[in-house]
Every structure is written in C-alpha cells, then in structure tokens.
Design an enzyme around this catalytic site. Sequence first.
Site, PDB file in Angstrom:
ATOM      1  N   SER A  32       0.802  -1.224   0.000  1.00 40.38           N
ATOM      2  CA  SER A  32       0.000   0.000   0.000  1.00 40.38           C
ATOM      3  C   SER A  32       0.836   1.275   0.000  1.00 40.38           C
ATOM      4  O   SER A  32       0.327   2.342  -0.332  1.00 40.38           O
ATOM      5  CB  SER A  32      -0.943   0.018   1.201  1.00 40.38           C
ATOM      6  OG  SER A  32      -0.230   0.203   2.401  1.00 40.38           O
ATOM      7  N   LYS A  75       1.219   4.851   6.717  1.00 41.97           N
ATOM      8  CA  LYS A  75       0.632   5.666   5.642  1.00 41.97           C
ATOM      9  C   LYS A  75       1.284   7.044   5.652  1.00 41.97           C
ATOM     10  O   LYS A  75       2.025   7.398   6.548  1.00 41.97           O
ATOM     11  CB  LYS A  75      -0.889   5.847   5.839  1.00 41.97           C
ATOM     12  CG  LYS A  75      -1.677   4.575   5.920  1.00 41.97           C
ATOM     13  CD  LYS A  75      -1.758   3.844   4.609  1.00 41.97           C
ATOM     14  CE  LYS A  75      -2.522   2.531   4.789  1.00 41.97           C
ATOM     15  NZ  LYS A  75      -2.252   1.600   3.733  1.00 41.97           N
TER      16      LYS A  75
END
Length: 170
Positions: A32, A75
């Site tokens: 991701s 993230k």
Amino acid sequence: MVETLDATIFAALISLVIIVFVVQAFFIPSGSMEPTLRIGDRILVGKFAYRLTEIRRGDTIVFRYPLNPNKDFVKRVVGLPGERIELKEGLVLIDGRPLGELYPTALPGGDRACSSNYGPEVVPPDKVFVLGDNRCNSEDSRFFGFVPVKNVVGRAMVVYWPLERIGLVR
C-alpha cells in the site's frame, strides 16, 4: 555469575527503554505504500519525533489502526486538523487547492489514473487524514476515517532491510 546476571538485566532494561521511547523496528507486509516502502522492507520508526515537532503533511507515519488498535499501519499524512480534504477522480484537494504530490505511485494518466472520490470532509481537531502512496491498493482514511493523533506511534525514518534498499524514508 552475579555480574553476568546484572549485565543481562541492565541490557534488557536499556533495550526496553529504547523500544518504548526512542525507536522501534517494523516489517512492511503490504504494497500500500509502494514505491516508497515495498513488501518485505524493514523500517525504523522514531517514537520521539513528535515529542519535538508537530506532525507535518507528507510525513510517513506508523499508527495504531483506528478500527483495531492491536494492528499497526503505515501511511502518509495528507490532511492536518482543520483542513478540508477532498478527492476528485484521484486528485487530492486541500481547502479547494490541488495538492502537488511527488510520492504516489506513478500511473499511466498521472494522479487521476486511479480515480477515487472522497469528501469534502474537514479534519477534526487532534486527528489526521492519511493515504497510501499506492492509492489503487491502499486501505486508508478514505475507508476507515481519520486517525487520532494519540494513535500515532512515530515517523518512519529509515529502511534498514533489505541491504539494497537501505536509506531514508521520504
């Protein structure tokens, strides 16, 4: 024998202090955050970073997943408290202005190739909005909401494994 036991206990205590307050190692299990972080990378996260400075847009952070605090996620911070966040066909808008990003995965068609829409939503106080660099393959704030600042473990600082990927996390 007693000296060896003392030295072992002292080393264990020093290790515990370092892991709890200074730096901790994490393994990257998903793509991701590609290309910034790849599957199998091992990173060091500075736990002291946000004791000295504020969280900034563009920082890559490790945080406890808001829907299951036993899981850690990594993230990039895109939205800060008080900002209005919107995604239009994949383009990130902050307070109505396009965000110039250099880090997401380059895709044919640019940032809009992986189109998604979100918001507009205002980031609440004491929370941040995060996105994966690989927007087409990321579970992030678009799906689980804002991340409480209290859930932030620290800032990803260094990839230390594999050897050919050693370097600073940008």
